[in-house]
Motif scaffolding. Sequence first.
Motif, PDB file in Angstrom:
ATOM      1  N   PHE A 186     -14.614   9.681   2.155  1.00 60.45           N
ATOM      2  CA  PHE A 186     -14.351  10.978   2.791  1.00 60.45           C
ATOM      3  C   PHE A 186     -14.682  10.898   4.283  1.00 60.45           C
ATOM      4  N   LEU A 187     -15.856  10.379   4.609  1.00 66.45           N
ATOM      5  CA  LEU A 187     -16.276  10.279   6.004  1.00 66.45           C
ATOM      6  C   LEU A 187     -15.338   9.379   6.800  1.00 66.45           C
ATOM      7  N   GLU A 188     -14.941   8.265   6.199  1.00 65.53           N
ATOM      8  CA  GLU A 188     -14.040   7.343   6.891  1.00 65.53           C
ATOM      9  C   GLU A 188     -12.685   7.994   7.147  1.00 65.53           C
ATOM     10  N   ASN A 189     -12.170   8.735   6.175  1.00 62.66           N
ATOM     11  CA  ASN A 189     -10.882   9.400   6.343  1.00 62.66           C
ATOM     12  C   ASN A 189     -10.931  10.466   7.432  1.00 62.66           C
ATOM     13  N   ILE A 190     -12.022  11.219   7.480  1.00 59.52           N
ATOM     14  CA  ILE A 190     -12.184  12.228   8.532  1.00 59.52           C
ATOM     15  C   ILE A 190     -12.211  11.553   9.899  1.00 59.52           C
ATOM     16  N   GLN A 191     -12.938  10.465  10.021  1.00 63.82           N
ATOM     17  CA  GLN A 191     -13.038   9.765  11.297  1.00 63.82           C
ATOM     18  C   GLN A 191     -11.691   9.187  11.732  1.00 63.82           C
ATOM     19  N   LYS A 192     -10.930   8.671  10.804  1.00 63.16           N
ATOM     20  CA  LYS A 192      -9.631   8.100  11.142  1.00 63.16           C
ATOM     21  C   LYS A 192      -8.643   9.174  11.580  1.00 63.16           C
ATOM     22  N   ARG A 193      -8.733  10.338  10.969  1.00 63.69           N
ATOM     23  CA  ARG A 193      -7.695  11.348  11.171  1.00 63.69           C
ATOM     24  C   ARG A 193      -8.030  12.388  12.230  1.00 63.69           C
ATOM     25  N   SER A 194      -9.284  12.789  12.334  1.00 58.69           N
ATOM     26  CA  SER A 194      -9.657  13.955  13.140  1.00 58.69           C
ATOM     27  C   SER A 194     -10.118  13.575  14.541  1.00 58.69           C
ATOM     28  N   ARG A 195      -9.449  14.093  15.535  1.00 54.33           N
ATOM     29  CA  ARG A 195      -9.900  13.915  16.916  1.00 54.33           C
ATOM     30  C   ARG A 195     -11.141  14.765  17.186  1.00 54.33           C
ATOM     31  N   THR A 196     -11.234  15.908  16.531  1.00 49.94           N
ATOM     32  CA  THR A 196     -12.400  16.774  16.706  1.00 49.94           C
ATOM     33  C   THR A 196     -13.669  16.060  16.253  1.00 49.94           C
ATOM     34  N   ALA A 197     -13.557  15.286  15.159  1.00 49.10           N
ATOM     35  CA  ALA A 197     -14.720  14.537  14.666  1.00 49.10           C
ATOM     36  C   ALA A 197     -15.189  13.505  15.675  1.00 49.10           C
ATOM     37  N   LYS A 198     -14.322  13.125  16.595  1.00 49.36           N
ATOM     38  CA  LYS A 198     -14.685  12.163  17.643  1.00 49.36           C
ATOM     39  C   LYS A 198     -15.192  12.853  18.908  1.00 49.36           C
ATOM     40  N   GLY A 199     -15.320  14.201  18.848  1.00 48.91           N
ATOM     41  CA  GLY A 199     -15.829  14.947  19.993  1.00 48.91           C
ATOM     42  C   GLY A 199     -14.766  15.443  20.941  1.00 48.91           C
TER      43      GLY A 199
ATOM     44  N   ASP B 117      -7.796  26.360  13.405  1.00 48.42           N
ATOM     45  CA  ASP B 117      -8.291  25.068  13.886  1.00 48.42           C
ATOM     46  C   ASP B 117      -8.621  24.227  12.657  1.00 48.42           C
ATOM     47  N   GLY B 118      -8.635  22.915  12.831  1.00 41.97           N
ATOM     48  CA  GLY B 118      -9.082  22.040  11.752  1.00 41.97           C
ATOM     49  C   GLY B 118      -8.096  21.809  10.631  1.00 41.97           C
ATOM     50  N   CYS B 119      -6.783  21.901  10.903  1.00 42.94           N
ATOM     51  CA  CYS B 119      -5.813  21.665   9.829  1.00 42.94           C
ATOM     52  C   CYS B 119      -5.922  20.246   9.278  1.00 42.94           C
ATOM     53  N   GLY B 120      -6.187  19.267  10.144  1.00 43.68           N
ATOM     54  CA  GLY B 120      -6.342  17.901   9.668  1.00 43.68           C
ATOM     55  C   GLY B 120      -7.550  17.738   8.770  1.00 43.68           C
ATOM     56  N   ARG B 121      -8.680  18.330   9.171  1.00 41.64           N
ATOM     57  CA  ARG B 121      -9.884  18.237   8.347  1.00 41.64           C
ATOM     58  C   ARG B 121      -9.715  18.989   7.030  1.00 41.64           C
ATOM     59  N   MET B 122      -9.046  20.143   7.074  1.00 38.78           N
ATOM     60  CA  MET B 122      -8.799  20.889   5.845  1.00 38.78           C
ATOM     61  C   MET B 122      -7.834  20.149   4.921  1.00 38.78           C
ATOM     62  N   SER B 123      -6.823  19.507   5.494  1.00 38.45           N
ATOM     63  CA  SER B 123      -5.877  18.759   4.672  1.00 38.45           C
ATOM     64  C   SER B 123      -6.557  17.556   4.027  1.00 38.45           C
ATOM     65  N   THR B 124      -7.400  16.870   4.788  1.00 39.26           N
ATOM     66  CA  THR B 124      -8.157  15.749   4.229  1.00 39.26           C
ATOM     67  C   THR B 124      -9.048  16.219   3.095  1.00 39.26           C
ATOM     68  N   THR B 125      -9.719  17.337   3.282  1.00 38.43           N
ATOM     69  CA  THR B 125     -10.580  17.907   2.244  1.00 38.43           C
ATOM     70  C   THR B 125      -9.790  18.221   0.986  1.00 38.43           C
ATOM     71  N   THR B 126      -8.635  18.829   1.154  1.00 40.04           N
ATOM     72  CA  THR B 126      -7.785  19.177   0.016  1.00 40.04           C
ATOM     73  C   THR B 126      -7.346  17.929  -0.744  1.00 40.04           C
ATOM     74  N   VAL B 127      -6.938  16.898  -0.021  1.00 46.80           N
ATOM     75  CA  VAL B 127      -6.496  15.647  -0.641  1.00 46.80           C
ATOM     76  C   VAL B 127      -7.631  14.988  -1.428  1.00 46.80           C
ATOM     77  N   MET B 128      -8.828  14.975  -0.845  1.00 49.91           N
ATOM     78  CA  MET B 128      -9.955  14.336  -1.524  1.00 49.91           C
ATOM     79  C   MET B 128     -10.332  15.098  -2.798  1.00 49.91           C
ATOM     80  N   TRP B 129     -10.291  16.405  -2.757  1.00 51.89           N
ATOM     81  CA  TRP B 129     -10.570  17.217  -3.943  1.00 51.89           C
ATOM     82  C   TRP B 129      -9.502  16.994  -5.006  1.00 51.89           C
ATOM     83  N   LEU B 130      -8.246  16.990  -4.578  1.00 51.12           N
ATOM     84  CA  LEU B 130      -7.157  16.766  -5.532  1.00 51.12           C
ATOM     85  C   LEU B 130      -7.287  15.412  -6.216  1.00 51.12           C
ATOM     86  N   ALA B 131      -7.640  14.396  -5.441  1.00 48.84           N
ATOM     87  CA  ALA B 131      -7.788  13.065  -6.035  1.00 48.84           C
ATOM     88  C   ALA B 131      -8.858  13.060  -7.117  1.00 48.84           C
TER      89      ALA B 131
END
Length: 244
Positions: A16-29, A190-204
């Motif tokens: 989960f953390l790795e996927n957020i880091q790869k996808r989210s620019r906000t997570a990178k500051g 805001d945070g559509c990428g983080r929300m989409s990642t969250t949804t995908v991880m829950w679905l999996a």
Amino acid sequence: MAPVKEHYFDAFRNAFLENIQKRSRTAKGESHAGVSAAKRPLQKTGEELKAQVAANTNILIKRVWDAWWIQPVRDARAIRQMMEAWYDIVQCDLQESDPYEGERALLTKEANRLSASTGLPFRINPRYRVWDVSYAGWNPPPAELEIHMDIFYARLHELIRWGQKEESVWPFILAWADRMMDFVIHPWADGCGRMSTTTVMWLALILTDGGPVPEFGTREKHYFAMKNIAEHAAYFERCLARWK
């Protein structure tokens, strides 16, 4: 927490953390408001923003895990309530409580007009964008977002029931949910990428019942595949295959 469950949670959390880091620019500051002149910048930037996103994500991961382990998927309304609670965690201490109050007042009048003319339950959600976007050639205008999200949650509930019976459709379901939320509807302020990642991880988690979860490719590969549902499903098939 039982040893097997604890071991799997650690692996899930790391993915989960790795996927957020790869996808989210906000997570990178990086705070991006360039998508629209109407979008307000976040209150934090740089290292302070990275730290807040990291803290929010750690809380979120446990909530998503518990949503699989404890809460059955009852209906579309329950999925909506769960995801809106996730959004509140994602955005905690990143922005004012409602920086779009004036815009939402105007949108409420438009939603009321649409409801009166169509008989459909148009309404305004304070978590959603107040500006137009054009990522896929079709994106609902702000006053219509709730109607489209009603359809999204109902369809997602149907797909979950299908996926719990048929393993071959797992990549398609993950791709569909990811694409609809971040590329087609793009509802969140805001945070559509983080929300989409969250949804995908829950679905999996709920589709596989603790089996593989996806490990994303690069941000560029992820968003390139998202333009086409067949390509995105093939992308998620590869992401699931990376799970060890």
